[in-house]
Design a protein around this motif. Sequence first.
Motif, short mmCIF file in Angstrom:
data_model
loop_
_atom_site.label_atom_id
_atom_site.label_comp_id
_atom_site.label_asym_id
_atom_site.label_seq_id
_atom_site.Cartn_x
_atom_site.Cartn_y
_atom_site.Cartn_z
N ALA A 34 0.82 -1.21 0.00
CA ALA A 34 0.00 0.00 0.00
C ALA A 34 0.85 1.26 0.00
O ALA A 34 0.39 2.32 -0.45
CB ALA A 34 -0.92 0.00 1.22
N SER A 35 2.08 1.16 0.49
CA SER A 35 2.95 2.35 0.56
C SER A 35 4.06 2.34 -0.48
O SER A 35 4.39 3.38 -1.04
CB SER A 35 3.59 2.45 1.96
OG SER A 35 2.63 2.76 2.94
N ALA A 36 4.63 1.14 -0.73
CA ALA A 36 5.79 1.07 -1.62
C ALA A 36 5.92 -0.34 -2.18
O ALA A 36 6.83 -1.08 -1.81
CB ALA A 36 7.05 1.48 -0.88
N ARG A 37 5.01 -0.70 -3.09
CA ARG A 37 5.03 -2.08 -3.58
C ARG A 37 6.31 -2.41 -4.34
O ARG A 37 6.66 -3.59 -4.49
CB ARG A 37 3.80 -2.38 -4.44
CG ARG A 37 3.75 -1.72 -5.79
CD ARG A 37 2.67 -2.35 -6.68
NE ARG A 37 1.33 -2.20 -6.14
CZ ARG A 37 0.27 -2.89 -6.58
NH1 ARG A 37 0.41 -3.76 -7.56
NH2 ARG A 37 -0.91 -2.67 -6.06
N GLU A 38 7.04 -1.37 -4.81
CA GLU A 38 8.28 -1.63 -5.52
C GLU A 38 9.35 -2.27 -4.64
O GLU A 38 10.31 -2.85 -5.13
CB GLU A 38 8.82 -0.33 -6.13
CG GLU A 38 9.34 0.70 -5.14
CD GLU A 38 8.25 1.58 -4.55
OE1 GLU A 38 8.59 2.51 -3.80
OE2 GLU A 38 7.05 1.32 -4.83
N LEU A 39 9.16 -2.19 -3.32
CA LEU A 39 10.11 -2.82 -2.41
C LEU A 39 9.98 -4.34 -2.40
O LEU A 39 10.94 -5.06 -2.09
CB LEU A 39 9.91 -2.31 -0.98
CG LEU A 39 10.19 -0.84 -0.69
CD1 LEU A 39 9.95 -0.54 0.78
CD2 LEU A 39 11.60 -0.47 -1.09
N LEU A 40 8.80 -4.85 -2.72
CA LEU A 40 8.54 -6.28 -2.59
C LEU A 40 9.17 -7.07 -3.74
O LEU A 40 8.88 -6.84 -4.91
CB LEU A 40 7.04 -6.54 -2.56
CG LEU A 40 6.33 -6.04 -1.29
CD1 LEU A 40 4.82 -6.06 -1.48
CD2 LEU A 40 6.72 -6.89 -0.08
N VAL A 41 10.05 -8.02 -3.38
CA VAL A 41 10.70 -8.87 -4.38
C VAL A 41 10.31 -10.33 -4.21
O VAL A 41 10.78 -11.20 -4.92
CB VAL A 41 12.22 -8.72 -4.33
CG1 VAL A 41 12.63 -7.30 -4.71
CG2 VAL A 41 12.78 -9.09 -2.95
N GLY A 42 9.41 -10.61 -3.25
CA GLY A 42 8.93 -11.96 -3.04
C GLY A 42 7.87 -11.98 -1.96
O GLY A 42 7.96 -11.24 -0.98
N VAL A 43 6.85 -12.84 -2.17
CA VAL A 43 5.76 -12.99 -1.20
C VAL A 43 5.34 -14.46 -1.21
O VAL A 43 5.91 -15.28 -1.93
CB VAL A 43 4.56 -12.07 -1.54
CG1 VAL A 43 4.98 -10.61 -1.53
CG2 VAL A 43 3.95 -12.43 -2.90
N THR A 44 4.32 -14.78 -0.40
CA THR A 44 3.86 -16.17 -0.34
C THR A 44 2.72 -16.42 -1.31
O THR A 44 2.12 -15.50 -1.88
CB THR A 44 3.37 -16.53 1.07
OG1 THR A 44 2.08 -15.95 1.29
CG2 THR A 44 4.34 -16.08 2.14
#
Length: 251
Positions: A34-44
């Motif tokens: 919600a704030s900075a999705r570009e930080l996410l490089v992997g999730v479940t």
Amino acid sequence: MATVVDDLGHTVTLPGEVRRVVSIVPSLTETVAASARELLVGVTDWCTHPADLDVPRLGGTKNPDVAAIVAVAPDLVLANQEENRAPDLDALRAAGVPVYVTDIRTVPAALSSLERLLTALGLARPAWLDAAADEWRVAVPAVSTAVVPIWRRPWMALGSDTFAGDLVERLGYRNVFADSPERYPRFDPAALPPVDLVLLPDEPYEFTPGDGPEVFPGTPFACVDGRSLTWYGPSLAGARARLLARINRPG
């Protein structure tokens, strides 16, 4: 480098700027996205919100692919004391990956924990967090009783010391298992004392009007969005209204 302290009191060493995050908790995935999705490089595989999040899926909450997580070289892995297993988190730490663990058992604790986490990531306090704080600031006195099944075969319910149990109490319902020594006790529906409401979420077990209420004949029930009941993060903003709308329109 910088150090922060997670909810369990562990000191976590981070780079000066966190740029690569793996989240193995759906609520925390939604919080970061919600704030900075570009930080996410992997999730479940269970990280369903936001629905259009297009990043590698690295296993589940209980069985994350540790090798795959290490391979994407995250600056930080976000985890939760209840949702993730300690051996997996220890394996990530042993591989040199910083792990930040949240421990969330009440609504106020969730709001405080999420603010600390966002600060650790270098992110500003978002508007949804203010909205959620305003929405849940006052707990409604409990005037009715409720049971909240979370599974069947065997039947299990919300017990003591849980985030969702605290949230139900803040809606104005006394959880009949609030004093249980277990967080998720098994129970026999036939031996359940009279309650005013059976609250049936669609996760982790997907209760529906045709699967669950028939076991509690004559007792009012409401099938509700499990995310509104059990997720902490952006979904907390508006969750009270969504839940009460369903409770006041049972079935």
